[in-house]
Motif scaffolding. Sequence first.
Motif, PDB file in Angstrom:
ATOM      1  N   TRP A 100     105.055 103.337 139.045  1.00 26.02           N
ATOM      2  CA  TRP A 100     104.880 103.872 137.881  1.00 26.02           C
ATOM      3  C   TRP A 100     105.571 104.755 137.159  1.00 26.02           C
ATOM      4  O   TRP A 100     105.953 104.676 135.942  1.00 26.02           O
ATOM      5  N   ALA A 101     106.496 105.496 138.200  1.00 29.68           N
ATOM      6  CA  ALA A 101     107.757 106.214 137.488  1.00 29.68           C
ATOM      7  C   ALA A 101     108.621 105.471 136.842  1.00 29.68           C
ATOM      8  O   ALA A 101     109.104 106.096 135.844  1.00 29.68           O
ATOM      9  N   ARG A 102     108.917 104.041 137.188  1.00 32.67           N
ATOM     10  CA  ARG A 102     109.784 103.351 136.676  1.00 32.67           C
ATOM     11  C   ARG A 102     109.339 102.520 135.431  1.00 32.67           C
ATOM     12  O   ARG A 102     110.004 101.539 135.051  1.00 32.67           O
ATOM     13  N   ARG A 103     108.218 102.684 135.046  1.00 38.68           N
ATOM     14  CA  ARG A 103     107.367 102.190 134.186  1.00 38.68           C
ATOM     15  C   ARG A 103     107.148 100.719 134.393  1.00 38.68           C
ATOM     16  O   ARG A 103     107.442  99.802 133.383  1.00 38.68           O
ATOM     17  N   LYS A 104     107.093 100.261 135.498  1.00 36.08           N
ATOM     18  CA  LYS A 104     106.815  98.692 135.943  1.00 36.08           C
ATOM     19  C   LYS A 104     105.634  98.337 135.891  1.00 36.08           C
ATOM     20  O   LYS A 104     104.904  97.747 136.669  1.00 36.08           O
ATOM     21  N   TYR A 105     105.228  98.374 134.245  1.00 36.43           N
ATOM     22  CA  TYR A 105     103.757  98.197 134.081  1.00 36.43           C
ATOM     23  C   TYR A 105     103.411  96.646 134.176  1.00 36.43           C
ATOM     24  O   TYR A 105     102.280  96.333 134.658  1.00 36.43           O
ATOM     25  N   ASN A 106     104.469  95.850 133.966  1.00 35.02           N
ATOM     26  CA  ASN A 106     103.993  94.436 134.187  1.00 35.02           C
ATOM     27  C   ASN A 106     103.742  94.147 135.887  1.00 35.02           C
ATOM     28  O   ASN A 106     103.010  93.377 135.911  1.00 35.02           O
ATOM     29  N   ARG A 107     104.692  94.796 136.521  1.00 37.67           N
ATOM     30  CA  ARG A 107     104.538  94.623 137.899  1.00 37.67           C
ATOM     31  C   ARG A 107     103.487  95.069 138.514  1.00 37.67           C
ATOM     32  O   ARG A 107     102.648  94.345 139.334  1.00 37.67           O
TER      33      ARG A 107
END
Lengths: 244, 403
Positions: free
Chosen positions: A85-92
């Motif tokens: 979440w913090a690294r904005r890995k929304y696709n992951r």
Amino acid sequence: MGEKILIYHLRDVVKTRETEGAAFRLRVPSLQIALGEKIALIGESGCGKSTLLDMLAMILQPTEVGSFRFRPERGGAPMDISELWARRKYNRLGDLRKECIGYVMQTGGLLPYMNVRENMSLSRRLLGMPSDGTVEALARHLGIERHLNKLPGLLSAGERQRVAIGRALAHRPSIVIADEPTASLDPIAAERIMSLFIELVEELNITVIIASHAWRHIERLGLRRLSHQSQRLKDGTTESIVTG
Amino acid sequence: MRRIFNILRLATRDYLHEWQMSGCFVLALAAVLGPMMVLFGLKFGIVGSMLQDLVQDPRNREIHPVTSGHYKKAWLDQLSQRPDVAFAIPLTRSIAATIRLKSNSSPRILSVEMIPTAKGEPLFEPGAAVPVKIDEIVLSAEAARKLNVKVGDQVDGSLSRRFAGHKERVHLPLKVVGVARPRAFGRDGAFVTLAMAEAAEDFRDGHAVPDLGWKGDIIPDDVRTYPGFRLYASSIYDVSSLRDELAAQGLDVRTRSEDIDIVQRMDHNLTFVFWAIAVIGLFGFALSLGASLWANVDRKRRELSVLRLVGFRTGDIVWFPVIQSLYTAVLGWGLAALIYQGVASTINRMLGGQLANTQEVCRLLPDHYLIALGLTVGSAIFAAILAGLRSARIEPSEGLREI
């Protein structure tokens, strides 16, 4: 069975929401859910059940996180969801949802323009899984085999919930999350569908978390109940605390 | 690839499933775009071609000497070299510049005016044939009709003179190499080479024309002068400066510069008015398309959230409204083109007969259809991407719980 594998391991997870001046806070000091467990989250509506489920389903970002680990497979290493979440890995996160999670909503959640078979196959198609009769077998189990080629709009509320359950299970996720899956149904139908649901996840060996406002319904099904308490703080904030 | 294909399939299914809603969007788009195309068709048809014709009408570019004079060919050749001069050729005396024509296919004998011409004749359509040899002529439409001849036919030309006390007539077979368009010359006329006009003048003056075997006095040796000339400026914008320059040389000329001023002003004003309407129309068009697509994405937020819940990536979700708006854009454009075709053919049928030229009142080129399609698709995709990004930015859980 040996060592207990924790599919979810949360510590000090907080979600704060502010709606029209009334603040609401959900606090999870500690939550551990083991692979294969059947969990019940019981509470009045509006006490934060959906908030917790959405965080567990990775469609809602926690406000504060001590730690949030997710380990969908026995052999795999635990993943740090808070970092994603913090690294904005929304696709992951999207990929994790697609592969590991099935979600049953209170109502709806079906695509009105796809027939029952296509709705149930949605996640399987996304994952490139073959049409090998799994969906049909599941539909037979759920008693909706004769509706496979109909659009959801033609089905009753109970039948639609069966389809939603079927879709959540069809791609064999590690965990199924159900937010009051039978709340919109009459008590008899609700009980029957709930039993069927639990029966299926047991058979498929899928971890399940069910939110419900009525413990009575699911008491007999052998679920572990999470502790849940709400209180009103001096500053007017409603705080909900879940542990287990 | 599989992800895009899945999104394409879902978006298409949804679009077809909601055919009533989709149909409304297509209709709404066509209702704005159709009249816009008609407006542009009219602008292009009327202002575009008719004004263009006025501007390019060679008669508006013509410069006449007021009185006859003694003009030399060298001077005119020099004049025609200038970039602001399109065409310059000497005129022989008009009294000597007539010829009698007789064809096999008509009983009439026609007396026609001879107009000297050469390559680049401004009264002809571009690329039309001009007489090159002395026995070649281009007939005016009127003369060709009366003589009942067409290109390739032969006519008999004859000139007469009173010479040495008795009447004399010479005959010359002439080849019709072209028929000029009707507005080139309204009367009975024949466009001929300068050599032919000079020969006729020489013959009438009693001189010999050895090239054609006509006998007479020997032509004196001094440089030939002409009483007039045909002069055309390159464009109407060159007319007034040319006129001023000729006036400075002591040569009074007549032009249509006042008419040209009016045409230019009208061109300017009409173009402005049409652009004002077009810009306002385009703005409204983009706004209405954008608003409807935006509203559509908003309406579908919950379904899009469901797609994200089952694991579609944010980037894929944006494709969903984009694909659907693409369908709306292409179908709406197609419908608008059909509406335009119907309206334009009606307008052309009703008003076509009132025009002098055979051109259409309302017309669009294939390029214009493509431009309309490009604009529509472009603004549709732009609006859909904006709306799609907005719906992709909200957390999926938020969209799911909406009523």
